[in-house]
Design an enzyme around this catalytic site. Structure first.
Site, PDB file in Angstrom:
ATOM      1  N   ARG A  22      36.227  46.080  31.710  1.00  0.00           N
ATOM      2  CA  ARG A  22      36.252  44.974  30.750  1.00  0.00           C
ATOM      3  C   ARG A  22      35.332  43.838  31.198  1.00  0.00           C
ATOM      4  O   ARG A  22      35.251  43.510  32.380  1.00  0.00           O
ATOM      5  CB  ARG A  22      37.692  44.458  30.626  1.00  0.00           C
ATOM      6  CG  ARG A  22      37.825  43.272  29.709  1.00  0.00           C
ATOM      7  CD  ARG A  22      39.266  43.013  29.376  1.00  0.00           C
ATOM      8  NE  ARG A  22      39.955  42.224  30.395  1.00  0.00           N
ATOM      9  CZ  ARG A  22      41.108  41.595  30.179  1.00  0.00           C
ATOM     10  NH1 ARG A  22      41.695  41.680  29.006  1.00  0.00           N
ATOM     11  NH2 ARG A  22      41.689  40.911  31.149  1.00  0.00           N
ATOM     12  N   ARG A  29      49.531  43.810  37.645  1.00  0.00           N
ATOM     13  CA  ARG A  29      49.737  42.804  36.587  1.00  0.00           C
ATOM     14  C   ARG A  29      50.606  43.370  35.458  1.00  0.00           C
ATOM     15  O   ARG A  29      51.460  42.681  34.917  1.00  0.00           O
ATOM     16  CB  ARG A  29      48.388  42.317  36.041  1.00  0.00           C
ATOM     17  CG  ARG A  29      47.660  41.409  37.031  1.00  0.00           C
ATOM     18  CD  ARG A  29      46.186  41.268  36.716  1.00  0.00           C
ATOM     19  NE  ARG A  29      45.925  40.792  35.382  1.00  0.00           N
ATOM     20  CZ  ARG A  29      44.881  41.179  34.637  1.00  0.00           C
ATOM     21  NH1 ARG A  29      44.009  42.055  35.098  1.00  0.00           N
ATOM     22  NH2 ARG A  29      44.713  40.668  33.449  1.00  0.00           N
ATOM     23  N   LYS A  48      45.288  39.975  23.795  1.00  0.00           N
ATOM     24  CA  LYS A  48      45.753  38.601  23.539  1.00  0.00           C
ATOM     25  C   LYS A  48      44.578  37.638  23.382  1.00  0.00           C
ATOM     26  O   LYS A  48      44.554  36.828  22.468  1.00  0.00           O
ATOM     27  CB  LYS A  48      46.601  38.079  24.705  1.00  0.00           C
ATOM     28  CG  LYS A  48      47.988  38.630  24.793  1.00  0.00           C
ATOM     29  CD  LYS A  48      48.850  37.809  25.751  1.00  0.00           C
ATOM     30  CE  LYS A  48      48.317  37.689  27.170  1.00  0.00           C
ATOM     31  NZ  LYS A  48      48.251  38.942  27.914  1.00  0.00           N
ATOM     32  N   ARG A  50      36.283  40.489  35.698  1.00  0.00           N
ATOM     33  CA  ARG A  50      37.338  39.811  36.451  1.00  0.00           C
ATOM     34  C   ARG A  50      37.764  40.668  37.634  1.00  0.00           C
ATOM     35  O   ARG A  50      38.017  41.858  37.467  1.00  0.00           O
ATOM     36  CB  ARG A  50      38.548  39.560  35.545  1.00  0.00           C
ATOM     37  CG  ARG A  50      38.385  38.367  34.653  1.00  0.00           C
ATOM     38  CD  ARG A  50      39.486  38.262  33.625  1.00  0.00           C
ATOM     39  NE  ARG A  50      40.838  38.314  34.181  1.00  0.00           N
ATOM     40  CZ  ARG A  50      41.944  38.126  33.441  1.00  0.00           C
ATOM     41  NH1 ARG A  50      41.836  37.876  32.145  1.00  0.00           N
ATOM     42  NH2 ARG A  50      43.132  38.187  33.992  1.00  0.00           N
ATOM     43  N   ARG A  73      55.509  32.819  30.769  1.00  0.00           N
ATOM     44  CA  ARG A  73      55.574  34.173  31.331  1.00  0.00           C
ATOM     45  C   ARG A  73      56.828  34.403  32.162  1.00  0.00           C
ATOM     46  O   ARG A  73      57.040  35.522  32.631  1.00  0.00           O
ATOM     47  CB  ARG A  73      54.363  34.391  32.240  1.00  0.00           C
ATOM     48  CG  ARG A  73      53.213  35.160  31.604  1.00  0.00           C
ATOM     49  CD  ARG A  73      52.072  35.029  32.572  1.00  0.00           C
ATOM     50  NE  ARG A  73      51.143  36.085  32.690  1.00  0.00           N
ATOM     51  CZ  ARG A  73      49.888  36.022  32.235  1.00  0.00           C
ATOM     52  NH1 ARG A  73      49.492  35.014  31.504  1.00  0.00           N
ATOM     53  NH2 ARG A  73      49.048  36.979  32.497  1.00  0.00           N
TER      54      ARG A  73
HETATM   55  P1  AMP Z   1      45.604  36.092  32.206  1.00  0.00           P
HETATM   56  O1  AMP Z   1      44.225  35.577  31.999  1.00  0.00           O
HETATM   57  O2  AMP Z   1      46.576  35.565  31.199  1.00  0.00           O
HETATM   58  O3  AMP Z   1      45.640  37.581  32.332  1.00  0.00           O
HETATM   59  O4  AMP Z   1      46.092  35.502  33.620  1.00  0.00           O
HETATM   60  C1  AMP Z   1      45.411  35.827  34.820  1.00  0.00           C
HETATM   61  C2  AMP Z   1      46.286  35.468  36.014  1.00  0.00           C
HETATM   62  O5  AMP Z   1      46.537  34.055  36.015  1.00  0.00           O
HETATM   63  C3  AMP Z   1      47.670  36.104  36.016  1.00  0.00           C
HETATM   64  O6  AMP Z   1      47.665  37.420  36.536  1.00  0.00           O
HETATM   65  C4  AMP Z   1      48.434  35.124  36.902  1.00  0.00           C
HETATM   66  O7  AMP Z   1      48.101  35.299  38.261  1.00  0.00           O
HETATM   67  C5  AMP Z   1      47.866  33.785  36.458  1.00  0.00           C
HETATM   68  N1  AMP Z   1      48.631  33.225  35.322  1.00  0.00           N
HETATM   69  C6  AMP Z   1      48.190  33.046  34.054  1.00  0.00           C
HETATM   70  N2  AMP Z   1      49.145  32.515  33.283  1.00  0.00           N
HETATM   71  C7  AMP Z   1      50.235  32.353  34.080  1.00  0.00           C
HETATM   72  C8  AMP Z   1      51.544  31.860  33.877  1.00  0.00           C
HETATM   73  N3  AMP Z   1      51.960  31.438  32.660  1.00  0.00           N
HETATM   74  N4  AMP Z   1      52.384  31.824  34.933  1.00  0.00           N
HETATM   75  C9  AMP Z   1      51.985  32.234  36.157  1.00  0.00           C
HETATM   76  N5  AMP Z   1      50.781  32.732  36.414  1.00  0.00           N
HETATM   77  C10 AMP Z   1      49.895  32.796  35.393  1.00  0.00           C
END
Ligand code: AMP
Length: 231
Positions: free
Chosen positions: A140, A184, A26, A173, A101
């Site tokens: 990563r 996740r 993404k 990360r 989400r």
């Molecule tokens: P990402 O970078 O999109 O993989 O997001 C990393 C982490 O941020 C996720 O595993 C969640 O803990 C939190 N997070 C990101 N976007 C959301 C969202 N829309 N709703 C809730 N938690 C989020």
């Protein structure tokens, strides 16, 4: 291709959302699409990580969920998202990366967009098999500045440990560690797949094969934004 080609009527700002499990690419596709379409990018994950790094109250709240691979509660996420969408770079359109989400976020987003006289134009779902996700996530490397991601074997940066785009030092990360990454992916299945179905039912979702060379996936993602969406 541009959002407003010459001679066409001005249109409401474009709203596109990217869906896909962690490791589907993404972030990489988001970086490409916003440059191509000249629209803002809102990555809620990036916003949270920024707050965590700065040690703000919001960051401290979010951290406990992020480090366990859980979603940050909707109320917190939505408050942050609303503020972000007001920024000038979102005025001409926005690419949503990792938002909405949950069903509650999708519902709230409808209201927010309606209030702005906008609507969801397209949801791009990047499809990648689970075994590939795990291998992509382990090891990563992420850029703290632009969010670009690399992998020592699968997609190495030109200079080791340094972002090709802006020269920032790459980091790993914590939530890419195998156990948290798996959580996740499961959270995605439990809470986010149904949101994708909701957009499918409205005929807004386009599925893109996320395997193969990154340029090829770019091409597929762009093609999924049909003429009716980008003009
Ligand atoms: P990402 O970078 O999109 O993989 O997001 C990393 C982490 O941020 C996720 O595993 C969640 O803990 C939190 N997070 C990101 N976007 C959301 C969202 N829309 N709703 C809730 N938690 C989020």
């Amino acid at each position: 291709m541009s959002v407003r080609p010459n001679g066409s009527q001005p249109r409401t700002p474009l709203t596109v959302a990217l869906f896909g499990p962690p490791g589907s690419g993404k972030g990489t596709q988001a970086t490409f699409l916003v440059e191509h379409l000249h629209i803002g990018r809102v990555s809620t994950g990036e916003l949270f990580r920024h707050e965590v790094r700065r040690g703000t109250g919001l960051g401290l709240q979010a951290k406990q969920y992020i480090e366990h691979g859980e979603l940050v509660p909707d109320a917190i996420t939505l408050a942050m998202f609303r503020e972000r969408l007001k920024k000038p770079d979102c005025a001409d359109g926005v690419l949503l990366d990792g938002f909405p989400r949950t069903a509650a976020q999708a519902e709230a987003l409808n209201g927010i967009l309606q209030g702005l006289g906008r609507r969801m134009d397209r949801v791009i779902y990047i499809r990648v098999p689970q075994e590939v996700l795990i291998s992509r996530l382990s090891g990563r490397l992420t850029c703290p500045t632009c969010g670009a991601t690399y992998h020592p074997e699968l997609a190495p940066p030109r200079r080791r440990g340094v972002c090709d785009r802006d020269g920032s030092e790459l980091f790993q990360r914590d939530d890419d560690a195998p156990e948290t990454a798996l959580r996740r992916i499961n959270v995605y299945k439990e809470q986010t797949v149904s949101v994708l179905d909701y957009y499918r039912e409205q005929g807004l979702a386009a599925e893109v094969d996320g395997l193969g060379p990154v340029e090829e996936v770019h091409r597929r993602a762009l093609a999924s934004l049909s003429e009716s969406v980008v003009g």
